[in-house]
Design a protein around this motif. Structure first.
Motif, mmCIF file in Angstrom:
data_model
loop_
_atom_site.group_PDB
_atom_site.id
_atom_site.type_symbol
_atom_site.label_atom_id
_atom_site.label_comp_id
_atom_site.label_asym_id
_atom_site.label_seq_id
_atom_site.Cartn_x
_atom_site.Cartn_y
_atom_site.Cartn_z
ATOM 1 N N ASN A 176 52.162 0.347 -14.030
ATOM 2 C CA ASN A 176 52.703 1.174 -15.112
ATOM 3 C C ASN A 176 51.821 1.153 -16.362
ATOM 4 O O ASN A 176 52.211 1.651 -17.408
ATOM 5 N N TYR A 213 64.741 -2.794 -14.572
ATOM 6 C CA TYR A 213 65.075 -2.400 -13.199
ATOM 7 C C TYR A 213 63.994 -1.545 -12.540
ATOM 8 O O TYR A 213 64.169 -1.049 -11.435
ATOM 9 N N CYS A 214 62.868 -1.362 -13.243
ATOM 10 C CA CYS A 214 61.838 -0.447 -12.720
ATOM 11 C C CYS A 214 61.258 -0.960 -11.403
ATOM 12 O O CYS A 214 60.965 -2.137 -11.251
ATOM 13 N N GLY A 240 55.901 5.903 -12.808
ATOM 14 C CA GLY A 240 55.252 6.293 -14.048
ATOM 15 C C GLY A 240 55.755 7.629 -14.606
ATOM 16 O O GLY A 240 56.796 8.115 -14.231
ATOM 17 N N GLY A 265 58.625 -2.186 -20.436
ATOM 18 C CA GLY A 265 59.273 -1.284 -19.468
ATOM 19 C C GLY A 265 60.698 -1.682 -19.137
ATOM 20 O O GLY A 265 61.227 -2.685 -19.628
ATOM 21 N N CYS A 266 61.319 -0.892 -18.292
ATOM 22 C CA CYS A 266 62.720 -1.125 -17.923
ATOM 23 C C CYS A 266 62.802 -2.295 -16.940
ATOM 24 O O CYS A 266 61.971 -2.385 -16.023
ATOM 25 N N CYS A 319 53.455 4.587 -17.550
ATOM 26 C CA CYS A 319 54.697 5.160 -18.078
ATOM 27 C C CYS A 319 54.661 5.077 -19.600
ATOM 28 O O CYS A 319 54.234 4.063 -20.159
ATOM 29 N N LEU A 355 57.205 5.019 -21.562
ATOM 30 C CA LEU A 355 58.318 4.243 -22.119
ATOM 31 C C LEU A 355 58.057 2.750 -21.927
ATOM 32 O O LEU A 355 58.927 1.918 -22.140
ATOM 33 N N HIS A 356 56.869 2.439 -21.516
ATOM 34 C CA HIS A 356 56.431 1.066 -21.251
ATOM 35 C C HIS A 356 55.406 0.724 -22.325
ATOM 36 O O HIS A 356 54.590 1.565 -22.693
HETATM 37 S S1 SF4 Z 1 62.123 2.986 -14.890
HETATM 38 FE FE1 SF4 Z 1 59.927 2.471 -14.934
HETATM 39 S S2 SF4 Z 1 58.854 4.446 -14.816
HETATM 40 FE FE2 SF4 Z 1 61.006 4.845 -15.403
HETATM 41 S S3 SF4 Z 1 61.019 4.891 -17.651
HETATM 42 FE FE3 SF4 Z 1 61.496 2.770 -17.032
HETATM 43 S S4 SF4 Z 1 59.496 1.710 -16.995
HETATM 44 FE FE4 SF4 Z 1 59.107 3.915 -16.989
#
Ligand code: SF4
Length: 231
Positions: free
Chosen positions: A151, A143-144, A194, A140-141, A130, A132-133
């Motif tokens: 990722n 909550y992913c 991802g 990363g997020c 991903c 954004l990771h």
């Molecule tokens: S939820 Fe997971 S896959 Fe989606 S942007 Fe965040 S880190 Fe990336």
């Protein structure tokens, strides 16, 4: 304070790490679910389909609308859904934490809404990485649902390269074997992540190959672009 990742730079980096060309054919780096935390979650409902060419497990099934699914209902002690009741179907699709995707596909196939259940199952392959990771163990997020290794395209653990043929041959095989799908029909392949927009060309190639092979009512879908893209 943690430095935020530059998503554009990271997307280009991901493209370099997760897309390759072998003998004129594109391959993308995907997650092999065997041994991952996702495997535990997936196996609560379905087995992991195998990729015959590599012997790996880079696919998963997704039941998008559990309120319609006979097995899910049985497990909750509910009677089978009445598919002759269109209003009830629309209501079920609008419930919180459900996906209305089966509706898009029943429409796309020109099928009757009473057959919506047959468009509920998706065969998913998951792009590794991903943008954004930051690809560290804590990036990363929070909550992913995808773990940090899955990722991270620079980490080759749980990674497998898939070409168009891997995916379509697997889908064709699964369409022939009702037992593995527990009787559900298969009309959808979902390119998930991802991040998938770094390899849009691959998704398009996949769609073209499906059309070339003239596979009846098989559609490709992306989860990115606000989860609204059908190719
Ligand atoms: S939820 Fe997971 S896959 Fe989606 S942007 Fe965040 S880190 Fe990336």
């Amino acid at each position: 304070m943690r430095e935020l990742v530059d998503p554009t730079k990271q997307a280009f980096e991901k493209r370099k790490l997760a897309v390759r060309n072998v003998d004129g054919k594109t391959q993308v780096l995907c997650v092999d679910f065997a041994g991952t935390m996702q495997e535990v979650d997936i196996k609560r409902r379905t087995d992991l389909p195998v990729d015959a060419a590599t012997g790996t497990h880079p696919y998963r099934f997704k039941i998008d609308n559990k309120a319609l699914d006979p097995e899910e209902r049985k497990n909750k002690g509910l009677p089978p859904f009445d598919f002759s009741d269109t209003e009830a179907i629309i209501k079920a699709l609008g419930e919180p934490r459900t996906f209305d995707m089966p509706l898009w596909f029943v429409n796309l196939a020109g099928d009757d809404i009473s057959r919506i259940l047959q468009y509920d199952l998706a065969l998913i392959f998951q792009s590794k990485g991903c943008n954004l990771h930051d690809w560290t163990e804590t990036g990363g997020c929070t909550y992913c649902y995808v773990d940090d290794v899955s990722n991270n395209p620079s980490n080759k653990k749980n990674a497998v390269w898939l070409g168009i043929e891997n995916i379509i041959n697997t889908a064709e095989k699964l369409r022939e074997d009702a037992s593995v799908r527990k009787g559900r029909e298969l009309h959808r392949i979902r390119h998930s992540g991802g991040e998938t927009t770094t390899e849009l060309d691959f998704t398009l190639e996949l769609q073209k190959e499906i059309e070339k092979r003239d596979l009846e009512k098989l559609f490709v879908q992306l989860t990115q672009i606000s989860a609204r893209a059908i190719l």
